[in-house]
Design a protein around this motif. Structure first.
Motif, PDB file in Angstrom:
ATOM      1  N   ARG A 138       0.842  -1.200   0.000  1.00  0.00           N
ATOM      2  CA  ARG A 138       0.000   0.000   0.000  1.00  0.00           C
ATOM      3  C   ARG A 138       0.877   1.249   0.000  1.00  0.00           C
ATOM      4  O   ARG A 138       1.939   1.270   0.623  1.00  0.00           O
ATOM      5  N   MET A 139       0.420   2.285  -0.674  1.00  0.00           N
ATOM      6  CA  MET A 139       1.150   3.547  -0.664  1.00  0.00           C
ATOM      7  C   MET A 139       0.875   4.273   0.648  1.00  0.00           C
ATOM      8  O   MET A 139      -0.257   4.376   1.090  1.00  0.00           O
ATOM      9  N   LYS A 140       1.955   4.795   1.249  1.00  0.00           N
ATOM     10  CA  LYS A 140       1.852   5.474   2.537  1.00  0.00           C
ATOM     11  C   LYS A 140       2.667   6.762   2.520  1.00  0.00           C
ATOM     12  O   LYS A 140       3.647   6.886   1.778  1.00  0.00           O
ATOM     13  N   VAL A 141       2.249   7.718   3.355  1.00  0.00           N
ATOM     14  CA  VAL A 141       3.096   8.864   3.663  1.00  0.00           C
ATOM     15  C   VAL A 141       4.062   8.398   4.738  1.00  0.00           C
ATOM     16  O   VAL A 141       3.671   8.174   5.890  1.00  0.00           O
ATOM     17  N   SER A 142       5.323   8.202   4.378  1.00  0.00           N
ATOM     18  CA  SER A 142       6.287   7.621   5.305  1.00  0.00           C
ATOM     19  C   SER A 142       7.031   8.667   6.109  1.00  0.00           C
ATOM     20  O   SER A 142       7.599   8.354   7.163  1.00  0.00           O
ATOM     21  N   LEU A 195      -3.791  11.465   9.073  1.00  0.00           N
ATOM     22  CA  LEU A 195      -5.020  11.726   8.330  1.00  0.00           C
ATOM     23  C   LEU A 195      -4.892  11.376   6.855  1.00  0.00           C
ATOM     24  O   LEU A 195      -5.792  10.752   6.278  1.00  0.00           O
ATOM     25  N   LEU A 196      -3.797  11.783   6.201  1.00  0.00           N
ATOM     26  CA  LEU A 196      -3.646  11.422   4.781  1.00  0.00           C
ATOM     27  C   LEU A 196      -3.458   9.924   4.604  1.00  0.00           C
ATOM     28  O   LEU A 196      -3.903   9.347   3.611  1.00  0.00           O
ATOM     29  N   ASN A 197      -2.811   9.274   5.551  1.00  0.00           N
ATOM     30  CA  ASN A 197      -2.692   7.814   5.465  1.00  0.00           C
ATOM     31  C   ASN A 197      -4.046   7.135   5.643  1.00  0.00           C
ATOM     32  O   ASN A 197      -4.290   6.062   5.085  1.00  0.00           O
ATOM     33  N   ALA A 198      -4.947   7.748   6.408  1.00  0.00           N
ATOM     34  CA  ALA A 198      -6.313   7.214   6.498  1.00  0.00           C
ATOM     35  C   ALA A 198      -6.997   7.310   5.143  1.00  0.00           C
ATOM     36  O   ALA A 198      -7.772   6.420   4.762  1.00  0.00           O
ATOM     37  N   LEU A 199      -6.719   8.376   4.391  1.00  0.00           N
ATOM     38  CA  LEU A 199      -7.261   8.501   3.030  1.00  0.00           C
ATOM     39  C   LEU A 199      -6.656   7.443   2.109  1.00  0.00           C
ATOM     40  O   LEU A 199      -7.375   6.794   1.337  1.00  0.00           O
ATOM     41  N   LEU A 438      -7.786   4.109  -6.745  1.00  0.00           N
ATOM     42  CA  LEU A 438      -7.865   5.527  -6.393  1.00  0.00           C
ATOM     43  C   LEU A 438      -8.471   5.651  -5.005  1.00  0.00           C
ATOM     44  O   LEU A 438      -9.289   4.820  -4.611  1.00  0.00           O
ATOM     45  N   PRO A 439      -8.128   6.702  -4.253  1.00  0.00           N
ATOM     46  CA  PRO A 439      -8.759   6.894  -2.943  1.00  0.00           C
ATOM     47  C   PRO A 439     -10.250   7.151  -3.073  1.00  0.00           C
ATOM     48  O   PRO A 439     -10.744   7.605  -4.112  1.00  0.00           O
ATOM     49  N   GLU A 440     -10.972   6.876  -2.009  1.00  0.00           N
ATOM     50  CA  GLU A 440     -12.402   7.150  -1.964  1.00  0.00           C
ATOM     51  C   GLU A 440     -12.666   8.637  -2.182  1.00  0.00           C
ATOM     52  O   GLU A 440     -11.934   9.495  -1.696  1.00  0.00           O
ATOM     53  N   GLY A 441     -13.725   8.935  -2.929  1.00  0.00           N
ATOM     54  CA  GLY A 441     -14.112  10.322  -3.150  1.00  0.00           C
ATOM     55  C   GLY A 441     -13.516  10.966  -4.377  1.00  0.00           C
ATOM     56  O   GLY A 441     -13.854  12.100  -4.711  1.00  0.00           O
ATOM     57  N   ILE A 472     -11.980  11.615   5.099  1.00  0.00           N
ATOM     58  CA  ILE A 472     -11.073  11.346   6.218  1.00  0.00           C
ATOM     59  C   ILE A 472     -11.851  11.171   7.517  1.00  0.00           C
ATOM     60  O   ILE A 472     -11.523  10.302   8.335  1.00  0.00           O
ATOM     61  N   GLU A 473     -12.886  11.985   7.724  1.00  0.00           N
ATOM     62  CA  GLU A 473     -13.698  11.817   8.930  1.00  0.00           C
ATOM     63  C   GLU A 473     -14.362  10.447   8.955  1.00  0.00           C
ATOM     64  O   GLU A 473     -14.485   9.814  10.004  1.00  0.00           O
ATOM     65  N   LYS A 474     -14.777   9.974   7.784  1.00  0.00           N
ATOM     66  CA  LYS A 474     -15.406   8.654   7.695  1.00  0.00           C
ATOM     67  C   LYS A 474     -14.424   7.538   8.033  1.00  0.00           C
ATOM     68  O   LYS A 474     -14.794   6.519   8.630  1.00  0.00           O
ATOM     69  N   ASN A 475     -13.151   7.714   7.646  1.00  0.00           N
ATOM     70  CA  ASN A 475     -12.138   6.668   7.819  1.00  0.00           C
ATOM     71  C   ASN A 475     -11.115   7.027   8.887  1.00  0.00           C
ATOM     72  O   ASN A 475     -10.028   6.456   8.905  1.00  0.00           O
ATOM     73  N   ARG A 476     -11.456   7.980   9.754  1.00  0.00           N
ATOM     74  CA  ARG A 476     -10.522   8.432  10.783  1.00  0.00           C
ATOM     75  C   ARG A 476     -10.131   7.271  11.691  1.00  0.00           C
ATOM     76  O   ARG A 476     -10.992   6.548  12.199  1.00  0.00           O
ATOM     77  N   PRO A 477      -8.820   7.074  11.949  1.00  0.00           N
ATOM     78  CA  PRO A 477      -8.396   5.965  12.818  1.00  0.00           C
ATOM     79  C   PRO A 477      -8.959   6.116  14.222  1.00  0.00           C
ATOM     80  O   PRO A 477      -9.196   7.220  14.708  1.00  0.00           O
ATOM     81  N   ALA A 478      -9.139   4.987  14.908  1.00  0.00           N
ATOM     82  CA  ALA A 478      -9.722   4.995  16.245  1.00  0.00           C
ATOM     83  C   ALA A 478      -8.800   5.669  17.248  1.00  0.00           C
ATOM     84  O   ALA A 478      -9.252   6.283  18.206  1.00  0.00           O
ATOM     85  N   ASP A 479      -7.473   5.590  17.033  1.00  0.00           N
ATOM     86  CA  ASP A 479      -6.521   6.173  17.985  1.00  0.00           C
ATOM     87  C   ASP A 479      -6.078   7.553  17.529  1.00  0.00           C
ATOM     88  O   ASP A 479      -4.937   7.943  17.671  1.00  0.00           O
ATOM     89  N   ILE A 480      -7.042   8.310  16.967  1.00  0.00           N
ATOM     90  CA  ILE A 480      -6.714   9.605  16.412  1.00  0.00           C
ATOM     91  C   ILE A 480      -6.165  10.552  17.470  1.00  0.00           C
ATOM     92  O   ILE A 480      -5.427  11.482  17.177  1.00  0.00           O
ATOM     93  N   GLY A 481      -6.522  10.324  18.714  1.00  0.00           N
ATOM     94  CA  GLY A 481      -6.061  11.242  19.743  1.00  0.00           C
ATOM     95  C   GLY A 481      -4.658  10.950  20.233  1.00  0.00           C
ATOM     96  O   GLY A 481      -4.120  11.684  21.058  1.00  0.00           O
ATOM     97  N   ALA A 482      -4.049   9.879  19.768  1.00  0.00           N
ATOM     98  CA  ALA A 482      -2.705   9.546  20.213  1.00  0.00           C
ATOM     99  C   ALA A 482      -1.718  10.598  19.762  1.00  0.00           C
ATOM    100  O   ALA A 482      -1.901  11.292  18.780  1.00  0.00           O
ATOM    101  N   SER A 483      -0.628  10.693  20.478  1.00  0.00           N
ATOM    102  CA  SER A 483       0.385  11.700  20.139  1.00  0.00           C
ATOM    103  C   SER A 483       1.029  11.380  18.811  1.00  0.00           C
ATOM    104  O   SER A 483       1.446  10.258  18.550  1.00  0.00           O
ATOM    105  N   THR A 484       1.094  12.350  17.953  1.00  0.00           N
ATOM    106  CA  THR A 484       1.733  12.166  16.644  1.00  0.00           C
ATOM    107  C   THR A 484       2.734  13.278  16.405  1.00  0.00           C
ATOM    108  O   THR A 484       2.904  13.751  15.312  1.00  0.00           O
TER     109      THR A 484
END
Length: 493
Positions: A138-142, A195-199, A438-441, A472-484
């Motif tokens: 999968r393509m990721k923002v690394s 967030l972009l990786n969720a997309l 392609l990404p959703e949307g 992104i809101e639809k596919n937001r990760p569950a641990d979105i509040g974790a420190s990034t």
């Protein structure tokens, strides 16, 4: 001698290298559209910046600046470009932020408080997104690099101690400017890596096409960026769901992408379509049996008349039994792509029999059918769809040339039966299409299909059917509040 050995190993590695079945090129023509949608999303993210309270003293003055909130963001000048090594680079200059915060001042026994509007001007942001392939393909923002600065800040102080605030304003606004600088890059790092990786997670990698087959869109290597485009190589291979580890060897030519006039180009090799047809063949889907009323009435009469003598000789007692017509593809169909068009070659057996109730069926004839179908490809939304048309058709006997001559009267009615009864069934399935990675949307619009020798390309523009925020809101990760928070080296101020 070592040189010859190295050359031999290089040639051997090249001989076994697998070509992609699908390629996608995003050109610089797409960047303006992506930038507009991305900046809308980025504005909303930057407005969520939280700035720590600023408190301290200067002589006999004690101050506390709290509840700092971003009320407005204006991104007046921005550029989004492809850059080798970094992939995507966004540069924002001369932006401005509107702020509102609460002031509290104590001087001896005198207290003053209230809310103040402020502005941060000359905001500059330079951030780069590094794209790569993860272990799942999968393509990721690394990685996200970031430099951000605020050149000046102004606060309209008033109230009882306006003169005092004017004296302290430079000190206070300098402190707030420093704190604001510290908050911009963590927001951008979180936006890119979370967030972009969720997309990007909405892009299919290995997914089901229907109840029989799936498709593998795993990246074969990291995306490659030049100054004008971003190229991605996907495996582009179908597989039967009952044989998920099965893989068709790719012996097709490698698709080439040279154009840059449209926003995006997608290329498919013959292997892409061959793997689809072989997967359906292995799944047992390429066969059809028509019995009794399912056989067209005119064809039923013609077949009974043609084989009347055989029926009388073999088993006259079953002369009125239901007729059965069975088509079974004998080998996986093959696709040929030429500049003049795309064709699919099919070889199938045709078996004609009578099916008396509660008795073994009586075979009247078995013949071979060669057919050639023309295929027209189209992109609709993000689905690759195919329209098939029967062009050439020939039947012949497996037993003798004399019997092949006797089959000539059946040629036209059988072809008509295929065109009326079978082709609509095939096209109903192929027109559903298969999703492009392609990404959703995001959808394709205004597509143009071009055939080449061994592959075809589709040039199109992009359209955001949904906003980035919605997806992104639809596919937001569950641990979105974790420190990034980014590593210190990526949050240069």
């Amino acid at each position: 001698m070592a040189l010859f050995g190295a050359l031999f190993l290089a040639l051997l590695a090249g001989a076994h290298a697998e070509f992609p079945g699908c390629k996608i090129r995003v050109t610089s023509k797409a960047l303006e559209l992506v930038k507009q949608e991305g900046l809308r999303f980025l504005e909303q993210e930057l407005e969520t910046i939280t700035i720590p309270d600023l408190r301290g003293k200067e002589g006999h003055f004690y101050y506390n600046i709290s509840e700092v909130k971003v009320t407005e963001l204006q991104l007046t000048s921005s550029e989004l470009d492809f850059q080798p090594q970094q992939e995507l680079m966004l540069q924002i200059t001369n932006a401005s932020l509107g702020l509102r915060f609460r002031r509290q001042l104590l001087y001896w026994f005198f207290y003053d408080g209230g809310y103040i509007n402020a502005s941060a001007e000359g905001v500059s942001i330079r951030t780069g997104l590094e794209l790569s392939r993860d272990p799942a393909g999968r393509m990721k923002v690394s990685n996200v690099s970031c430099q951000a600065s605020v050149s000046r800040m102004h606060a309209a102080f008033g109230g009882t101690f306006k003169k005092v605030y004017d004296f302290l304003s430079t000190f206070i606004t300098s402190g707030m400017r420093f704190l604001l600088n510290q908050q911009i890059c963590p927001v951008l790092y979180h936006t890119g890596t979370v967030l972009l990786n969720a997309l990007l997670d909405t892009v299919p990698v290995r997914s089901s096409v229907d109840e029989l087959v799936g498709i593998d869109y795993s990246l074969m290597k990291d995306p490659v960026a030049s100054t004008s485009n971003l190229d991605m190589d996907f495996r582009g291979a179908f597989f039967p769901l009952t044989e998920r580890n099965w893989s068709l060897p790719n012996r097709a030519v490698e698709p080439q992408l040279q154009e840059e006039e449209r926003m995006v180009y997608v290329a498919f090799s013959e292997f892409f379509f061959d793997s689809a047809m072989e997967s359906y063949f292995r799944a047992g889907a390429l066969q059809l049996s028509l019995v009794g009323d399912k056989v067209p009435h005119d064809l039923d009469i013609l077949l009974r008349a043609t084989y009347f003598g055989s029926i009388v000789l073999l088993s006259p007692a079953v002369i009125d039994s239901p007729l059965k017509l069975e088509l079974r593809v004998l080998a996986p169909p093959r696709c040929t792509i030429k500049p003049s068009g795309t064709t699919v070659s099919v070889t199938a057996s045709v078996t004609i029999a009578l099916v008396p109730p509660d008795k073994p069926e009586v075979q009247l004839s078995s013949m071979t059918m060669d057919a050639r179908l023309s295929a027209k490809m189209a992109l609709r939304g993000k689905a690759l769809r195919t329209q098939l048309d029967l062009r050439r058709f020939r039947i012949y006997s497996n037993h003798s040339a004399l019997e092949s001559l006797a089959l000539i009267p059946l040629q036209a009615p059988l072809k008509t039966m295929l065109q009326i009864g079978v082709m609509p069934m095939l096209n109903e399935r192929t027109w559903r299409g298969v999703q492009i990675p392609l990404p959703e949307g995001i959808n394709f619009v205004r597509e143009v299909v071009t055939n080449h020798a061994g592959f075809l390309t589709i040039g199109a523009d992009l359209h955001f059917a949904k906003g980035l925020r919605e997806v992104i809101e639809k596919n937001r990760p569950a641990d979105i509040g974790a420190s990034t928070a980014p590593p210190p080296s990526t949050a240069a101020v």
